[in-house]
Design a protein around this motif. Sequence first.
Motif, PDB file in Angstrom:
ATOM      1  N   ALA A 163       0.964  -1.253  -0.101  1.00 48.95           N
ATOM      2  CA  ALA A 163       0.158  -0.101  -0.012  1.00 48.95           C
ATOM      3  C   ALA A 163       0.823   1.399  -0.059  1.00 48.95           C
ATOM      4  O   ALA A 163       1.925   1.163   0.375  1.00 48.95           O
ATOM      5  N   PHE A 169      -1.271   4.075   6.429  1.00 45.74           N
ATOM      6  CA  PHE A 169      -1.507   2.513   6.472  1.00 45.74           C
ATOM      7  C   PHE A 169      -2.034   2.019   7.550  1.00 45.74           C
ATOM      8  O   PHE A 169      -2.844   1.084   7.676  1.00 45.74           O
ATOM      9  N   ASN A 187       4.017  -1.477   5.094  1.00 42.23           N
ATOM     10  CA  ASN A 187       2.690  -1.081   4.537  1.00 42.23           C
ATOM     11  C   ASN A 187       2.248  -2.117   3.727  1.00 42.23           C
ATOM     12  O   ASN A 187       2.131  -1.980   2.693  1.00 42.23           O
TER      13      ASN A 187
END
Length: 126
Positions: free
Chosen positions: A23, A28, A76
């Motif tokens: 991501a 996140f 992430n």
Amino acid sequence: VQLQASGGGLVHAGGSLRLSCAASGFTFDRYHIGWFRQAPGKEREGVSCIGNSGGRTYYVESVKGRFTISRDNAKNTVYLQMNTLTEEDTAVYYCAAGMRWRYWYGGLRDGDFDFWGQGTQVTVSS
């Protein structure tokens, strides 16, 4: 905002795959991350979800004991380890991020997720 799902492929029944969802573009560790799948001719199904801190998880009944979801907030990234795969697991797998999921829902609702990845194909052969 970007969610990049990867790790799909072709595997024999009984095999394993690990999907990753990387991501970027949002905070996140404030978002729950879900994995959904859609097989040809079927509706999209919520497979698993992990809370923003990693403390809560959900699995649809058909994957319990075979799939494990985890996350690394420092990277992430969310992972979906899939073991003992069957032909019924064949689908395009999508990851999604949202803040409205609650573990007590007992399932995943599309509307609780705001950001979606592009999907990765998982094909399990007999």
